[in-house]
Design an enzyme around this catalytic site. Structure first.
Site: not given
Length: 872
Positions: A205, A512
């Protein structure tokens, strides 16, 4: 004249001896001698040659020689005169030098002057910009600096330990969930933090943590250069450990330059007040490890069920991989991503000399096995509330959601920013003490969950993790408000940790059920009408109706009721896939892919699919006269003192034409009376809906609505495979009907508003479509028709599996179809697809009297103003 020349020559020839014997001033003599010598020696030949040709020149030369001689003989007087004159100042000398430079080098002089003027102009511009910047931002920056000093000066050790619990309320105002981090319980003092944890975080970091004073200038410069290179797109972070701590403890998650500046100010102040080891302690105990865990100790207990001191190097690196982006590196949802970052961490630790090669290899080879701590919450309501609240906070902090992108790079950049922002805002839910007010109705929630569980209870097969293989999801929306009232993301069962909420996290093929959204409502906007004649026939490169039966000339209404694939395909090609899918884009369907822009999409053939939340929201849009409302359950969010942070106001907008939406609703009422959803109409209530079944019966959908509520239901396997008996009208239809019937009990009958008839008036004697053959047949579940069999068809309901390349129809109903509880109304099938009022219904003027064509005007005002009112 000759004597003058002679004297000149003598002076030139004996200049040095002359000056040394007659002059009183050494300086004057040498100067005069040098000057005279240069003049005479340099011009002797020219003087001699020009003597006979240019008398005037000879006279001038003689005169100059006399003047020079005179000056030499009069050195005493000259020196005496010079001694009385004041010496020139440096300024005068500099000016004279400049004048000489200007005469000798005019080009260089003007170039130098131009550069000076340019520099002066730039300086003036810079000063003006500084003044403008200060006038606009200066006071704000000074205020931020003052705030930073105040934040840090007032901070204590408890500042980095405390967190407030956020509360979630249902629609009745009752608390239904608490969102609380666990850093208070698992806070570690610095001496109790393993050195491997400290080394891992510094390595991955902030390598310069022990050197800088809160801000790494080199890292920020690199980030700026990358920002410029990528035209303003953030590709590289520059936040130090101290800056990250500043952001997590003191700031909001607004993405802006001023937050970054204040973050820098706070980081600088923190470094002044606290020691490096204290900052590391605060950081390691406050960073977020996903799933509600704050701090390394809470994460260790949550993911491995043991204390951090008992972790291996590989397990420590695995946990240290999470905070960089808790969404992307979530060890439960994205295990492989976490492993990849773990490998990166231990490699850098080895390269930085923190661990030996043997330790690196051992850590790399270790297989990480999670042993998750039992988590109390994580039901479907809470996961959805968490999701909606996080997005609401993101939006309040300036994040703009997008669903269309210019390129893959553009989409990747957006996703990276989205994940980072989502992670930051999600963390705030566990520490800011929010009061989150939702639209969730817990009574409806229980009913919907029970409906899903009971319909699928016969399917007991589970995965290795103990999760049911056959799953379902459902979402209910209040049509009056547009808010989600109930959401079920799967079957209820005991499990640890977060459960996949399929209602908004899973995307499946819609079959559908997509047709009204991208085919029929759009074409109704473009001049088509319900009673229009269309031709159901086989055509080249087109789809097949599932049983190979084609009905010839039928009405558009019939095509929808019977879910004819051929008609949907042709009409979708007519408006083009680009236009059809644009409607989904406008309703924020998140997974529409560039490969979806083909005719197959008209039958639900998508690359990724759709979610139950998206489908419910889209059908609710049709019910709401075509006006779209963003689906959410967040009504408002306040802080612990009651101050409103998010008001819940939404920007509603028109997606479908109002009259087209009303026509579509009218057509869909026929689906549940005569078509593929026959028998699913809610008693004594206007009902509209559409079934959907995919090829090989892998996914089943039913989406329907009344004037009160819209509900979507999906059923299928997490790993798609065929389910015998699955049709939109069976398991999904059963769940939908069971739930909707219960929540409508006690509600007054409501009707849909009538639409304005736009069909051309038929000329006298025009032939009518003969649908008598249709009346004597049962509509097939997959879009075709089969002849009525002698077998008991009481509980056999139609559906509409979309078969693009043909296929056989399975007409044998399953014993466990689950459709036995659905009452069928013997409405019959009218010739032209129109609707007739039920025998026990009083004609309210909102449906056609004769069942042939819709009326232009209602016969009487039924008072149904909440659903759009009457036709003007």
């Amino acid at each position: 004249m000759n004597s003058s020349v002679q004297r000149t020559r003598q002076q030139s020839g004996s200049g040095r001896s002359y000056m040394s014997t007659t002059g009183k001033s050494t300086t004057s003599r040498s100067t005069t001698g040098r000057t005279t010598g240069r003049t005479t020696s340099g011009t002797t030949n020219r003087t001699t040659n020009s003597r006979t040709t240019n008398p005037s020149s000879n006279m001038r030369a003689a005169s100059e020689s006399r003047t020079s001689a005179g000056s030499n003989t009069g050195n005493g007087q000259s020196n005496q005169s010079n001694a009385k004159k004041p010496q020139k100042s440096k300024k005068q000398l500099k000016r004279e030098k400049a004048i000489r430079f200007k005469k000798q080098h005019p080009v260089r002089y003007h170039l130098k002057l131009g550069l000076k003027i340019m520099f002066l102009v730039m300086l003036i511009v810079a000063l003006v910009l500084i003044l403008l910047f200060y006038n606009k931002y200066g006071k704000k920056i000074l205020r931020m600096q003052a705030e930073a000093k105040k934040f840090v000066s007032e901070s204590t050790l408890d500042t980095f330990r405390a967190s407030e619990t956020s509360l979630v309320y249902d629609v009745e105002g009752d608390v239904i969930s608490e969102l609380k981090g666990e850093k208070d319980v698992y806070y570690l003092d610095y001496q109790d933090i393993p050195q491997e944890v400290i080394d891992a975080f510094i390595t991955i970091e902030d390598k310069n943590f022990l050197k800088h004073k809160g801000v790494d200038l080199k890292a920020n410069l690199r980030a700026v250069l990358v920002l410029i290179k990528n035209r303003g797109k953030i590709k590289q972070g520059a936040s130090t450990i101290t800056q990250q701590l500043s952001r997590n403890i003191f700031l909001t998650h607004t993405v802006s330059w001023d937050r970054k500046i204040e973050e820098i100010f706070i980081a600088t102040e923190l470094e002044k007040k606290y020691e490096k080891w204290q900052i590391l302690e605060f950081y390691i105990n406050n960073i977020y490890f996903a799933n509600g865990y704050y701090g390394i100790q809470a994460a260790s207990e949550g993911y491995f069920s043991k204390e951090v001191k008992d972790l291996t190097l590989s397990e420590i690196a695995f946990l240290c991989a999470i905070p960089n982006n808790p969404t992307v590196f979530d060890p439960i949802d994205n295990y492989d991503n976490t492993i990849s970052r773990r490998n990166k961490i231990i490699k850098q630790m080895w390269e930085d000399g923190k661990i030996s090669q043997e330790e690196y290899q051992e850590a790399y080879d270790q297989e990480i096995t999670l042993k998750l701590k039992k988590i109390k919450k994580k039901d479907y309501v809470e996961t959805y509330v968490n999701y909606c609240a996080t997005r609401a906070i993101m939006q309040a902090n300036g994040f703009v959601f997008r669903y269309e992108f210019e390129s893959e790079e553009d989409e990747e950049d957006y996703n990276e920013r989205y994940n980072n922002m989502y992670s930051d805002c999600q963390q705030s839910l566990y520490r800011e003490g929010y009061r989150i007010y939702t639209s969730i109705n817990m009574d409806q929630q229980k009913l919907l969950q029970n409906s899903v569980d009971e319909a699928l209870e016969k399917f007991t097969e589970v995965t290795e993790d103990g999760v049911y293989k056959l799953q379902g999801s459902a979402v209910c929306i209040d049509n009056q408000t547009g808010y989600v009232t109930a959401i079920v993301g799967g079957r209820k069962q005991k499990s640890n940790g977060y459960t996949l909420n399929r209602a908004f996290q899973s995307y499946r093929q819609p079959g559908s059920s997509i047709k009204p959204l991208i085919v029929y409502t759009p074409i109704l906007e473009n001049g088509h009408y319900p009673e229009e004649t269309v031709v159901d026939e086989k055509f080249k490169d087109g789809p097949s109706n599932s049983n190979g039966v084609y009905s010839g000339k039928i009405t558009l209404r019939k095509a929808v009721e019977q879910s004819k694939n051929t008609i949907a395909w042709k009409l979708f090609e007519e408006i083009t896939p680009k236009v059809g899918l644009r409607y989904l884009k406008r309703m924020n369907f998140a997974k529409i892919d560039k490969n979806d822009y083909y005719p197959a999409a008209s039958l639900g053939g998508f690359t990724n699919g759709v979610s139950a939340v998206e489908m419910a929201s889209a059908y609710a849009t049709i019910e709401n006269d075509g006006i779209y409302r963003e689906p959410t359950c967040i009504v408002k969010i306040t802080d612990a003192e009651g101050a409103v942070i998010i008001s819940g106001e939404r920007s509603d907008y028109q997606v479908y034409d109002k009259n087209a939406a009303r026509m579509m609703t009218n057509i869909l009422t026929g689906v549940v009376k005569y078509g593929t959803g026959k028998g699913l109409s809610i008693p004594n209530m206007d009902t509209a809906g559409k079934t959907g079944t995919t090829n090989e019966k892998k996914d089943g959908w039913f989406v329907g609505y009344t004037p009160y509520y819209t509900t979507s239901v999906w059923v299928g396997y997490d790993m798609p495979k065929k389910l015998d008996g699955l049709m939109g009208s069976t398991y999904p239809g059963q769940i939908w009907y069971d739930y909707m019937t219960q929540i409508h009990e006690g509600l007054e009958k409501a009707t849909f508003p009538a639409y304005k008839d736009t069909s051309p008036k038929k000329e006298e004697g025009e032939a009518q479509i003969d649908n008598s053959e249709v009346e004597d047949e049962i509509i097939d579940d997959q879009g075709g028709m089969v002849e009525e069999e002698e077998t008991d068809t009481q509980h056999q309901t139609p559906d509409d599996s979309d078969v693009i390349h043909g296929g056989e129809q399975d007409t044998t109903p399953e014993d466990d179809s689950g459709n036995t509880d659905i009452p069928e109304e013997d409405d019959g099938v009218v010739d032209d697809g129109g609707e007739e009022p039920l025998p026990d219904e009083e004609d309210d003027g909102l449906v056609p009297d004769d069942g042939d064509n819709p009326v232009d005007e209602p016969e009487e005002d039924t008072g149904n103003t909440e659903n759009g009112g009457q036709v003007p």
